[in-house]
Every structure is written in structure tokens, then in C-alpha cells.
Design a protein around this motif. Sequence first.
Motif, PDB file in Angstrom:
ATOM      1  N   LYS A  26     -59.637 -95.132  -5.781  1.00 16.30           N
ATOM      2  CA  LYS A  26     -58.239 -94.752  -5.560  1.00 16.30           C
ATOM      3  C   LYS A  26     -57.309 -95.554  -6.476  1.00 16.30           C
ATOM      4  CE  LYS A  26     -58.487 -93.170  -0.774  1.00 16.30           C
ATOM      5  NZ  LYS A  26     -58.053 -93.410   0.605  1.00 16.30           N
ATOM      6  N   GLU A  27     -57.591 -96.829  -6.631  1.00 12.20           N
ATOM      7  CA  GLU A  27     -56.779 -97.671  -7.513  1.00 12.20           C
ATOM      8  C   GLU A  27     -56.864 -97.188  -8.958  1.00 12.20           C
ATOM      9  OE1 GLU A  27     -54.683-100.432  -6.942  1.00 12.20           O
ATOM     10  OE2 GLU A  27     -54.807 -99.557  -4.944  1.00 12.20           O
ATOM     11  N   ILE A  29     -57.626 -94.102 -10.055  1.00 15.36           N
ATOM     12  CA  ILE A  29     -56.938 -92.815 -10.186  1.00 15.36           C
ATOM     13  C   ILE A  29     -55.423 -93.015 -10.195  1.00 15.36           C
ATOM     14  CG2 ILE A  29     -56.466 -90.617  -9.016  1.00 15.36           C
ATOM     15  CD1 ILE A  29     -59.430 -90.667  -8.108  1.00 15.36           C
ATOM     16  N   THR A  30     -54.925 -93.895  -9.331  1.00 17.21           N
ATOM     17  CA  THR A  30     -53.492 -94.187  -9.295  1.00 17.21           C
ATOM     18  C   THR A  30     -53.027 -94.750 -10.632  1.00 17.21           C
ATOM     19  OG1 THR A  30     -53.573 -94.601  -6.920  1.00 17.21           O
ATOM     20  CG2 THR A  30     -51.700 -95.525  -8.116  1.00 17.21           C
ATOM     21  N   SER A  31     -53.782 -95.681 -11.173  1.00 21.30           N
ATOM     22  CA  SER A  31     -53.448 -96.277 -12.465  1.00 21.30           C
ATOM     23  C   SER A  31     -53.458 -95.229 -13.571  1.00 21.30           C
ATOM     24  CB  SER A  31     -54.443 -97.399 -12.779  1.00 21.30           C
ATOM     25  OG  SER A  31     -54.247 -97.891 -14.066  1.00 21.30           O
ATOM     26  N   LEU A  32     -54.462 -94.375 -13.571  1.00 24.17           N
ATOM     27  CA  LEU A  32     -54.574 -93.317 -14.579  1.00 24.17           C
ATOM     28  C   LEU A  32     -53.371 -92.388 -14.540  1.00 24.17           C
ATOM     29  CD1 LEU A  32     -56.510 -91.984 -16.684  1.00 24.17           C
ATOM     30  CD2 LEU A  32     -57.365 -90.601 -14.796  1.00 24.17           C
ATOM     31  N   ILE A  33     -52.985 -91.974 -13.347  1.00 25.53           N
ATOM     32  CA  ILE A  33     -51.835 -91.078 -13.189  1.00 25.53           C
ATOM     33  C   ILE A  33     -50.549 -91.778 -13.620  1.00 25.53           C
ATOM     34  CG2 ILE A  33     -50.393 -89.885 -11.482  1.00 25.53           C
ATOM     35  CD1 ILE A  33     -53.036 -89.184 -10.022  1.00 25.53           C
ATOM     36  N   ASN A  34     -50.373 -93.034 -13.226  1.00 22.78           N
ATOM     37  CA  ASN A  34     -49.168 -93.770 -13.605  1.00 22.78           C
ATOM     38  C   ASN A  34     -49.029 -93.883 -15.117  1.00 22.78           C
ATOM     39  OD1 ASN A  34     -48.049 -94.192 -11.071  1.00 22.78           O
ATOM     40  ND2 ASN A  34     -49.214 -96.060 -10.743  1.00 22.78           N
ATOM     41  N   LYS A  35     -50.128 -94.055 -15.813  1.00 20.66           N
ATOM     42  CA  LYS A  35     -50.093 -94.187 -17.272  1.00 20.66           C
ATOM     43  C   LYS A  35     -49.806 -92.859 -17.959  1.00 20.66           C
ATOM     44  CE  LYS A  35     -53.296 -98.069 -17.375  1.00 20.66           C
ATOM     45  NZ  LYS A  35     -54.680 -98.495 -17.684  1.00 20.66           N
TER      46      LYS A  35
END
Length: 95
Positions: A26-27, A29-35
Motif C-alpha cells: 500500500k505504501e 502504490i501510494t508513493s507511485l501515485i503521488n509521484k
Amino acid sequence: MSRPKGTPKTGGRVKGTPNKVTYSLKEWITSLINKQRTQIEQDLQELEPKERLQMIEKLMQYVIPKQAAQQVKLDFDNLTDEQLQQIINELTKEE
């Protein structure tokens, strides 16, 4: 051999402890989306109004709790491009 009935459970994770693999995924995927936020916004702008509104509707389910009594299903096929664009404008104005 199984433990006798009535004896307390020993070992294993404590109740409520998150799964490490699920948490790290989850962390990530969240990082990927934020970038990729800028690219995602550009990609959304390149979609046709109908497709853009459908994508926004799909994304909304992850940030707005569903309320069964107030759910509205839009029939995008019967709306003109102008009507779709007006809905998009109103949705993005609220942000």
C-alpha cells in the motif's frame, strides 16, 4: 496436535497488527501515485468528456464513502458533451 478447548491462544500476530506485506505494498502504490499526479491529470485532460467523467467517478469511490440511500447512477450515454463538460467543471470547482 490441537490445543484443548478453553486454553488461550499463544503465538502468532497480535490482533489488529497489520500484515507487513500488505502495508508495504500500500505504501509503494501510494508513493507511485503521488509521484505521477501531474501525469495523471494530463492523461485525464486528454480523455473525451464522457471518459473523463467516468474515470473521475471511479476514482471518487476511493475518497468519498458510499452512501446507499444517496447513490446516483448517471447515464453518460444520454448526455451531450456540453452537459458532461458542465458536470466536470462543477466537480472540479469544489476542489
